[in-house]
Scaffold this motif. Sequence first.
Motif, PDB file in Angstrom:
ATOM      1  N   ASP A  66       0.838  -1.205   0.000  1.00 55.85           N
ATOM      2  CA  ASP A  66       0.000   0.000   0.000  1.00 55.85           C
ATOM      3  C   ASP A  66       0.870   1.250   0.000  1.00 55.85           C
ATOM      4  OD1 ASP A  66      -2.560  -1.055  -0.083  1.00 55.85           O
ATOM      5  OD2 ASP A  66      -2.813  -1.026   2.084  1.00 55.85           O
ATOM      6  N   LYS A  67       1.824   1.258   0.904  1.00 54.08           N
ATOM      7  CA  LYS A  67       2.660   2.444   1.110  1.00 54.08           C
ATOM      8  C   LYS A  67       3.670   2.653  -0.022  1.00 54.08           C
ATOM      9  CE  LYS A  67       5.853   4.442   4.419  1.00 54.08           C
ATOM     10  NZ  LYS A  67       7.036   4.037   5.103  1.00 54.08           N
ATOM     11  N   ASP A  68       4.394   1.603  -0.382  1.00 53.31           N
ATOM     12  CA  ASP A  68       5.489   1.748  -1.345  1.00 53.31           C
ATOM     13  C   ASP A  68       5.044   1.685  -2.797  1.00 53.31           C
ATOM     14  OD1 ASP A  68       7.106   1.772   0.887  1.00 53.31           O
ATOM     15  OD2 ASP A  68       7.872  -0.258   0.597  1.00 53.31           O
ATOM     16  N   THR A  69       4.092   0.823  -3.091  1.00 53.36           N
ATOM     17  CA  THR A  69       3.731   0.571  -4.486  1.00 53.36           C
ATOM     18  C   THR A  69       2.516   1.382  -4.918  1.00 53.36           C
ATOM     19  OG1 THR A  69       4.650  -1.650  -4.300  1.00 53.36           O
ATOM     20  CG2 THR A  69       3.195  -1.234  -6.171  1.00 53.36           C
ATOM     21  N   PHE A  70       1.405   1.240  -4.223  1.00 53.51           N
ATOM     22  CA  PHE A  70       0.175   1.889  -4.670  1.00 53.51           C
ATOM     23  C   PHE A  70       0.207   3.411  -4.499  1.00 53.51           C
ATOM     24  CE2 PHE A  70      -1.723  -2.395  -3.483  1.00 53.51           C
ATOM     25  CZ  PHE A  70      -1.553  -2.888  -4.766  1.00 53.51           C
ATOM     26  N   GLN A  71       1.050   3.923  -3.609  1.00 53.48           N
ATOM     27  CA  GLN A  71       1.163   5.374  -3.450  1.00 53.48           C
ATOM     28  C   GLN A  71       2.289   5.958  -4.293  1.00 53.48           C
ATOM     29  OE1 GLN A  71       1.047   6.787   0.581  1.00 53.48           O
ATOM     30  NE2 GLN A  71      -0.707   5.528   1.083  1.00 53.48           N
ATOM     31  N   ASN A  72       3.003   5.121  -5.018  1.00 51.84           N
ATOM     32  CA  ASN A  72       4.023   5.601  -5.949  1.00 51.84           C
ATOM     33  C   ASN A  72       3.303   6.430  -7.024  1.00 51.84           C
ATOM     34  OD1 ASN A  72       5.286   5.124  -8.768  1.00 51.84           O
ATOM     35  ND2 ASN A  72       6.972   4.747  -7.350  1.00 51.84           N
ATOM     36  N   SER A  77      -0.939   6.896 -10.867  1.00 50.56           N
ATOM     37  CA  SER A  77      -1.453   7.568 -12.059  1.00 50.56           C
ATOM     38  C   SER A  77      -1.873   6.552 -13.127  1.00 50.56           C
ATOM     39  CB  SER A  77      -0.382   8.509 -12.613  1.00 50.56           C
ATOM     40  OG  SER A  77      -0.807   9.080 -13.817  1.00 50.56           O
ATOM     41  N   TYR A  78      -1.019   5.576 -13.375  1.00 51.62           N
ATOM     42  CA  TYR A  78      -1.343   4.556 -14.381  1.00 51.62           C
ATOM     43  C   TYR A  78      -2.583   3.757 -13.984  1.00 51.62           C
ATOM     44  CZ  TYR A  78      -1.176   0.746 -17.629  1.00 51.62           C
ATOM     45  OH  TYR A  78      -1.537  -0.152 -18.602  1.00 51.62           O
ATOM     46  N   MET A  79      -2.643   3.357 -12.729  1.00 54.99           N
ATOM     47  CA  MET A  79      -3.757   2.537 -12.269  1.00 54.99           C
ATOM     48  C   MET A  79      -5.074   3.314 -12.317  1.00 54.99           C
ATOM     49  SD  MET A  79      -2.429  -0.392 -11.893  1.00 54.99           S
ATOM     50  CE  MET A  79      -3.737  -1.314 -11.071  1.00 54.99           C
ATOM     51  N   GLU A  80      -5.066   4.563 -11.892  1.00 56.70           N
ATOM     52  CA  GLU A  80      -6.277   5.399 -11.937  1.00 56.70           C
ATOM     53  C   GLU A  80      -6.793   5.538 -13.365  1.00 56.70           C
ATOM     54  OE1 GLU A  80      -8.288   7.315  -9.810  1.00 56.70           O
ATOM     55  OE2 GLU A  80      -7.347   6.525  -8.022  1.00 56.70           O
ATOM     56  N   LYS A  81      -5.883   5.661 -14.308  1.00 55.84           N
ATOM     57  CA  LYS A  81      -6.247   5.871 -15.705  1.00 55.84           C
ATOM     58  C   LYS A  81      -6.805   4.592 -16.346  1.00 55.84           C
ATOM     59  CE  LYS A  81      -4.232   7.216 -20.119  1.00 55.84           C
ATOM     60  NZ  LYS A  81      -2.991   7.318 -20.840  1.00 55.84           N
ATOM     61  N   ASN A  82      -6.301   3.431 -15.948  1.00 55.75           N
ATOM     62  CA  ASN A  82      -6.598   2.196 -16.670  1.00 55.75           C
ATOM     63  C   ASN A  82      -7.460   1.164 -15.947  1.00 55.75           C
ATOM     64  OD1 ASN A  82      -4.874   2.402 -19.256  1.00 55.75           O
ATOM     65  ND2 ASN A  82      -3.516   3.088 -17.623  1.00 55.75           N
ATOM     66  N   PHE A  83      -7.664   1.331 -14.647  1.00 51.45           N
ATOM     67  CA  PHE A  83      -8.369   0.317 -13.875  1.00 51.45           C
ATOM     68  C   PHE A  83      -9.345   0.936 -12.883  1.00 51.45           C
ATOM     69  CE2 PHE A  83      -4.398  -1.719 -15.065  1.00 51.45           C
ATOM     70  CZ  PHE A  83      -4.765  -3.010 -15.386  1.00 51.45           C
ATOM     71  N   TYR A  84     -10.424   0.201 -12.606  1.00 48.94           N
ATOM     72  CA  TYR A  84     -11.209   0.456 -11.408  1.00 48.94           C
ATOM     73  C   TYR A  84     -10.489  -0.337 -10.333  1.00 48.94           C
ATOM     74  CZ  TYR A  84     -14.831   1.596 -14.838  1.00 48.94           C
ATOM     75  OH  TYR A  84     -15.535   2.118 -15.893  1.00 48.94           O
ATOM     76  N   MET A  85     -10.116   0.318  -9.260  1.00 50.65           N
ATOM     77  CA  MET A  85      -9.293  -0.323  -8.235  1.00 50.65           C
ATOM     78  C   MET A  85     -10.141  -0.704  -7.024  1.00 50.65           C
ATOM     79  SD  MET A  85      -5.772   1.819  -8.593  1.00 50.65           S
ATOM     80  CE  MET A  85      -4.959   0.809  -7.400  1.00 50.65           C
TER      81      MET A  85
END
Length: 177
Positions: A66-72, A77-85
Amino acid sequence: MNTISNKIICISSLLFLVFGSFAIQAQEVTWLSWAEAVKLAETDKNPKKIFVDVYTDWCGWCKKMDKDTFQNPEVASYMEKNFYMVKLDGEGKEPIEFKGKTFKFVASGRSGYHEFAAALMQGKLSYPTTIFLDEKLNMLSPVPGYQKPDAFLQIATYFGDDIHKQKKWDEYVNAKK
């Protein structure tokens, strides 16, 4: 007195810059419930793929991811643009409806597991596990284990950019080297 004021202003400015840069580096993503993501996938004119982060409250690697990867910033930015998370508690107690079936919590030992999480992880209860689904809610792949930002982004782009339709994973990874 003027010198003390200047030092206070200087130290305050320095602290603002240091702590302000930390705030800029971390980026929050919009996490949805499973029901919200499914509804968006079914109603949006241009639906995105669905990404599911299966975690537990006790999982240290889940918190690190959560801290290191998803907040990178690049990952977020990529995930918000391409996926419903979607965040999915692998030990969640609330029933989940999917494809005409109700998935429930199953008590086991001191805790238990959620049937939906187990189904997405193909029976391998390992945390964290990230799940990639296409726009029609079909399984692309579960990916078990902690992933650093660069490795995660490589996996996410493989599915998010539909590279998986043209290349096998090994071809894709070897072409990137």
